[in-house]
Every structure is written in structure tokens, then in C-alpha cells.
Design a protein around this motif. Structure first.
Motif, short mmCIF file in Angstrom:
data_model
loop_
_atom_site.label_atom_id
_atom_site.label_comp_id
_atom_site.label_asym_id
_atom_site.label_seq_id
_atom_site.Cartn_x
_atom_site.Cartn_y
_atom_site.Cartn_z
N VAL A 94 0.86 -1.18 0.00
CA VAL A 94 0.00 0.00 0.00
C VAL A 94 0.89 1.23 0.00
O VAL A 94 1.71 1.42 0.90
CB VAL A 94 -0.94 0.03 1.23
N GLY A 95 0.75 2.08 -1.02
CA GLY A 95 1.54 3.30 -1.08
C GLY A 95 1.20 4.25 0.04
O GLY A 95 0.05 4.32 0.50
N ALA A 96 2.19 4.98 0.52
CA ALA A 96 2.02 5.82 1.71
C ALA A 96 0.96 6.89 1.53
O ALA A 96 0.32 7.30 2.50
CB ALA A 96 3.35 6.47 2.07
N LEU A 97 0.74 7.37 0.31
CA LEU A 97 -0.24 8.42 0.07
C LEU A 97 -1.61 7.88 -0.32
O LEU A 97 -2.48 8.63 -0.75
CB LEU A 97 0.27 9.38 -1.00
N THR A 98 -1.81 6.59 -0.14
CA THR A 98 -3.13 6.01 -0.41
C THR A 98 -4.10 6.44 0.68
O THR A 98 -3.83 6.30 1.87
CB THR A 98 -3.05 4.47 -0.43
N SER A 99 -5.23 6.99 0.27
CA SER A 99 -6.21 7.45 1.26
C SER A 99 -6.88 6.25 1.92
O SER A 99 -6.95 5.15 1.36
CB SER A 99 -7.27 8.33 0.59
N HIS A 100 -7.40 6.49 3.12
CA HIS A 100 -8.13 5.43 3.82
C HIS A 100 -9.31 4.95 2.96
O HIS A 100 -9.57 3.74 2.89
CB HIS A 100 -8.66 5.94 5.16
N ALA A 101 -9.99 5.88 2.30
CA ALA A 101 -11.15 5.52 1.48
C ALA A 101 -10.73 4.60 0.33
O ALA A 101 -11.44 3.64 0.01
CB ALA A 101 -11.83 6.78 0.95
N SER A 102 -9.60 4.89 -0.29
CA SER A 102 -9.14 4.05 -1.40
C SER A 102 -8.79 2.64 -0.92
O SER A 102 -9.03 1.66 -1.63
CB SER A 102 -7.92 4.69 -2.07
N VAL A 103 -8.21 2.55 0.27
CA VAL A 103 -7.93 1.23 0.84
C VAL A 103 -9.23 0.47 1.07
O VAL A 103 -9.36 -0.70 0.71
CB VAL A 103 -7.14 1.37 2.16
N LEU A 104 -10.21 1.16 1.65
CA LEU A 104 -11.48 0.52 1.98
C LEU A 104 -12.21 0.06 0.72
O LEU A 104 -12.87 -0.99 0.72
CB LEU A 104 -12.36 1.50 2.77
N ALA A 122 -13.56 2.00 10.31
CA ALA A 122 -13.81 2.61 11.62
C ALA A 122 -13.10 3.96 11.78
O ALA A 122 -13.24 4.61 12.82
CB ALA A 122 -13.35 1.66 12.73
N ILE A 123 -12.33 4.38 10.78
CA ILE A 123 -11.58 5.63 10.89
C ILE A 123 -12.48 6.82 10.63
O ILE A 123 -13.08 6.96 9.55
CB ILE A 123 -10.40 5.65 9.89
N GLY A 124 -12.60 7.70 11.61
CA GLY A 124 -13.23 9.00 11.45
C GLY A 124 -14.55 9.00 10.70
O GLY A 124 -15.41 8.14 10.88
N ASP A 125 -14.68 10.01 9.81
CA ASP A 125 -15.87 10.13 8.97
C ASP A 125 -15.43 10.16 7.51
O ASP A 125 -14.27 9.91 7.19
CB ASP A 125 -16.66 11.40 9.34
N ASN A 126 -16.36 10.47 6.61
CA ASN A 126 -16.03 10.45 5.17
C ASN A 126 -14.91 11.42 4.83
O ASN A 126 -14.05 11.11 3.99
CB ASN A 126 -17.27 10.77 4.35
N ARG A 211 -18.66 7.52 20.36
CA ARG A 211 -19.64 7.75 19.30
C ARG A 211 -18.98 7.41 17.97
O ARG A 211 -17.76 7.36 17.86
CB ARG A 211 -20.13 9.20 19.31
N ALA A 212 -19.77 7.18 16.97
CA ALA A 212 -19.26 6.75 15.67
C ALA A 212 -18.26 7.76 15.13
O ALA A 212 -18.51 8.97 15.12
CB ALA A 212 -20.41 6.57 14.68
N GLY A 213 -17.12 7.25 14.67
CA GLY A 213 -16.10 8.12 14.10
C GLY A 213 -15.15 8.71 15.10
O GLY A 213 -14.22 9.44 14.73
N ASP A 214 -15.34 8.43 16.39
CA ASP A 214 -14.49 9.00 17.43
C ASP A 214 -13.20 8.19 17.55
O ASP A 214 -13.06 7.11 16.98
CB ASP A 214 -15.24 8.97 18.77
N PHE A 215 -12.24 8.76 18.31
CA PHE A 215 -11.05 7.99 18.63
C PHE A 215 -11.43 6.82 19.54
O PHE A 215 -12.42 6.86 20.25
CB PHE A 215 -10.01 8.87 19.34
N ALA A 216 -10.62 5.78 19.49
CA ALA A 216 -10.93 4.57 20.26
C ALA A 216 -10.79 4.81 21.76
O ALA A 216 -9.86 5.47 22.21
CB ALA A 216 -9.99 3.45 19.83
#
Length: 265
Positions: A94-104, A122-126, A211-216
């Protein structure tokens, strides 16, 4: 707030923040490198006075709160060739600049790396998932971040580069302290490599949040090797938000090894 934009060809795109306002960072210089080699040269020149900016979802909030006060920002978010998800004989790359959304959204992730899919979802929001990057999240090393437990559970390797050359760091040694990694000040992440799981391996990531999108509040990444009799013969377990870094739990892994996997174990 006023900005001064200098000729990018002569100054490498330096933008100077002139005015200081509440909830805005102190004055800094902003650079946009033309290439990875250009970014490496800038890091070599500025050292620990500079911070890399990728998606900005971790660094910018810290700068607004003045918990991070870099004198120079080097924006690598526009660099080409560092955003990809692919698999080869070395594993999932996975390239370092790959967004979380692209991975998902990657079918490869969904089909073969469920623990990664669980964590990224589970990371943050959109907004965070679309702007944030895997390299930026790992480099930030937030103890409550979602990528740390996954990197540990899957025994990831992190490829880094500087003007001295390239090196590959194991996830087990990468996290040193809260917001601190083995990366040198003049070093940046280019790629994260996850070993391809064997057919008998299964993984999952679970996150307890207010709450959804919060830190763990706490999170756990698990990778188990289970035979046809449902007996675990290898386990890798890592926790997030349970210490100053993501941490492995070898005692828990040892407890599961040799036991039938079920509600009691």
C-alpha cells in the motif's frame, strides 16, 4: 489572515503565513516539492524544523491547537506514484499516500484482508477517510489510531526513504512513544507491506468508541491461524488506546494457541 505566495519555480512554492489568529497555527513556511527526490532534499535541508503534510487530518488539528509548531511544512500530498493498493510475492503493498477511502474500496482488501477493511471502515468520517492517508496516520503514531494495531497484528513492514537511502522497519519496533516513531527527522514513509495471510488465517478489528467516528476508547486487531478442527495454532493480537503506543499482547496470543476457538476461549 494574509498569505504571501512566492514564485514556485524559484522558491519551491513557499507560502508564508503572515498573521497569527486564535485557533490558527503560528507562522510557517509552506513548500510543495515537485517530486519525491525534491521532498527528500527538503527534509535533508530542514531536518526537525520541517513536518510532512499528506492528507492533513492528523497534523492540521494539532497545529491549530498549537500542540505541533513546525516552522516549515512540506506538502507531499500531490506527489505521484505513492498511492496504490496491489499484491505481489512480497505481500499486500500500500503506497504511503493512499487514502483510507481508497484502501477501503479496494476489492483486494475486502476479499483477502478483512482486518484491514474493519479498521479502515472505523476511521473517522467520510472527510477523514477521503483525505487521510495510511502513511500519514502511521507517521503520526497516535496511540488511539486505528492503523497501529492492524500493522502490529499483521506484522507489517514499513518502507522509508531519506537522502541516505532506503530502509524497511518492522511494525513491532516502529512505534516508540506517543506520537513518536523510529523515523528520523529527514525520513519519510513510501510504502507499507502486509504479509499475505495463509488460507487458514482469519482476522478482525474491533473498536470501542464513545460515538461513531471518534477515537478509540480501546481497540484490538486480531489475526489467527485456525485449522479444520477450529484449533488455533498461531495468534497475533494488538491493542490501540491501551498505552502510549499500540501494543502487542503476547500472553493473550499464547493463551489462545493450542485451544479450540469458541466463546469460552
Amino acid at each position: 489572515m494574509s498569505f504571501k505566495l512566492v514564485d514556485s519555480k524559484k522558491s519551491r512554492g513557499v507560502c508564508v503565513l503572515q498573521k497569527d489568529l486564535h485557533m490558527y497555527p503560528p507562522t510557517f513556511e509552506y513548500f510543495v516539492p515537485d517530486s519525491l527526490e525534491d521532498a527528500i532534499r527538503m527534509l535533508a535541508s530542514y531536518g526537525d524544523e520541517a513536518k510532512l503534510l499528506a492528507g492533513g487530518q492528523s497534523l492540521i488539528p494539532l497545529m491549530k491547537l498549537r500542540l505541533a509548531r513546525p516552522r516549515r511544512l512540506i506538502d507531499i500530498g500531490r506527489l505521484r506514484g505513492l498511492a496504490y493498493v496491489q499484491e505481489d510475492e512480497t505481500g499486500l503493498r500500500v503506497g504511503a499516500l493512499t487514502s483510507h477511502a481508497s484502501v477501503l474500496e479496494s476489492p483486494l482488501i475486502q476479499q483477502r484482508f478483512p482486518v484491514v477493511a474493519d479498521a479502515v471502515g472505523a476511521i473517522g468520517d467520510n472527510q477523514v477517510r477521503n483525505w487521510g492517508t495510511i502513511g500519514g496516520a502511521l507517521a503520526e503514531a497516535d496511540p488511539a489510531g486505528d492503523w497501529g494495531p492492524v500493522a502490529l497484528a499483521l506484522k507489517a513492514r514499513i518502507r522509508c526513504v531519506s537522502h541516505r537511502g532506503e530502509r524497511v522497519l518492522n511494525a513491532e519496533s516502529f512505534f516508540v512513544d506517543a506520537y513518536t516513531t523510529l523515523l528520523d527527522a529527514d525520513e519519510l514513509i513510501t510504502e507499507v507491506i502486509f504479509p499475505t495471510p495463509a488460507p487458514d488465517q482469519y482476522g478482525a478489528y474491533v473498536k470501542l468508541e464513545r460515538r461513531a467516528g471518534d477515537f478509540a476508547v480501546v481497540s484490538v486487531g486480531v489475526q489467527l491461524a485456525i485449522d479444520e478442527k477450529k484449533v488455533c495454532h498461531a495468534a497475533s493480537i494488538a491493542l490501540g488506546a491501551a498505552g502510549l503506543t499500540s501494543i502487542q499482547t503476547p500472553d493473550a496470543a499464547l493463551f489462545l494457541t493450542g485451544k479450540e476457538i469458541g466463546p469460552e476461549s
